[in-house]
Design an enzyme around this catalytic site. Structure first.
Site, mmCIF file in Angstrom:
data_model
loop_
_atom_site.group_PDB
_atom_site.id
_atom_site.type_symbol
_atom_site.label_atom_id
_atom_site.label_comp_id
_atom_site.label_asym_id
_atom_site.label_seq_id
_atom_site.Cartn_x
_atom_site.Cartn_y
_atom_site.Cartn_z
ATOM 1 N N ASP A 27 0.788 -1.254 0.000
ATOM 2 C CA ASP A 27 0.000 0.000 0.000
ATOM 3 C C ASP A 27 0.813 1.294 0.000
ATOM 4 O OD1 ASP A 27 -1.899 -1.953 0.234
ATOM 5 O OD2 ASP A 27 -2.798 -1.211 2.077
ATOM 6 N N LYS A 132 -6.689 -4.837 -3.242
ATOM 7 C CA LYS A 132 -7.343 -5.506 -2.099
ATOM 8 C C LYS A 132 -8.355 -4.556 -1.459
ATOM 9 C CE LYS A 132 -3.521 -4.392 1.117
ATOM 10 N NZ LYS A 132 -4.205 -3.581 2.112
ATOM 11 N N CYS A 165 -2.050 -2.512 7.734
ATOM 12 C CA CYS A 165 -2.013 -3.436 6.587
ATOM 13 C C CYS A 165 -0.796 -4.354 6.571
ATOM 14 C CB CYS A 165 -2.162 -2.647 5.296
ATOM 15 S SG CYS A 165 -3.824 -1.944 5.141
HETATM 16 C C1 C5J Z 1 -3.001 0.590 5.476
HETATM 17 C C2 C5J Z 1 -4.644 1.854 6.664
HETATM 18 N N1 C5J Z 1 -2.556 0.417 4.259
HETATM 19 N N2 C5J Z 1 -3.781 2.243 7.595
HETATM 20 N N3 C5J Z 1 -4.254 1.115 5.604
HETATM 21 O O1 C5J Z 1 -2.319 0.340 6.444
HETATM 22 O O2 C5J Z 1 -5.823 2.166 6.735
#
Ligand code: C5J
Length: 223
Positions: A27, A132, A165
């Site tokens: 991400d 995702k 994540c």
């Molecule tokens: C991820 C989030 N990618 N913190 N998402 O960690 O909402």
């Protein structure tokens, strides 16, 4: 690829067969990293995440040279939000909700500028990109099938955020039998103390979810 390399990891060194190892970058999207995206709408200081970019870029360059499988993930939703549970959409009191128009397009929506990966770590055409809907990269995605197809047994994991994540993905992967080595300085959180504890939770109890090593140790092992 080198046949194997031992990473000076915690709680113990770990030798990985590179031919069965993939780099998973979680991400690293503009929506989390830049002002005006999902992360900032939740009230976070997005500048906290910038420190992970250089270590990831260094490992990504080495891994590309070595020929390891590279997987990038992106959290986000279909434009009609049909893959976003109401419980996620209604959460909290953000300045903009998922799907609302923001400065980088609709917040956390596939195809929008904010949903894409930051230029410094942009995927090559040959690399795998997993979209995702959740925090974990295995839930409702093709990741498990792809890793199985490539004979992958070990994951080098980095990205954002450490306790959300990254941790969710590592826990999912650990239950599926993967050895996960989390790259400590290649992860970051909006909350430095959560970053710290998120890494500790992985390596505690003899490596209950996996191993933790810094990018220098991973680069050294890659040779
Ligand atoms: C991820 C989030 N990618 N913190 N998402 O960690 O909402």
């Amino acid at each position: 690829a080198n046949s194997s390399g031992t990473i000076a990891a915690e709680p113990a060194p770990i030798a990985l067969d590179w031919s069965r190892t993939a780099l998973v970058i979680i991400d690293m999207q503009r929506d989390f990293m830049e002002p005006g995206g999902f992360g900032e709408t939740l009230g976070n200081d997005v500048s906290q995440l910038a420190r992970a970019v250089k270590p990831i870029a260094a490992v990504l360059a080495a891994v590309r040279d070595t020929g390891l499988l590279v997987v990038h993930t992106r959290e986000g939703h279909l434009p009609d939000l049909s893959d976003a549970p109401p419980a996620k959409l209604e959460r909290g009191a953000p300045s903009l909700r998922i799907g609302d128009p923001g400065p980088m397009g609709r917040i956390l929506i596939r195809g929008e500028a904010g949903h894409d990966i930051i230029p410094e770590l942009y995927p090559l055409d040959s690399e795998i990109v997993i979209d995702k809907p959740g925090k974990g990269a295995f839930y409702a995605t093709e990741l498990g099938d792809i890793l199985q197809k490539y004979g992958i047994e070990n994951l080098l994991v980095c990205g954002v955020t450490t306790e959300v994540c990254v941790n969710t993905t590592v826990r999912e992967a650990n239950d599926r039998g993967y050895r996960c080595v989390v790259i400590s300085d290649g992860c970051a959180s909006y909350f430095p103390e959560f970053h710290e504890m998120g890494l500790k939770m992985i390596k505690a109890q003899g490596g209950i979810f996996g191993w933790v090593a810094d990018s220098a140790a991973v680069l050294e092992a890659l040779g």
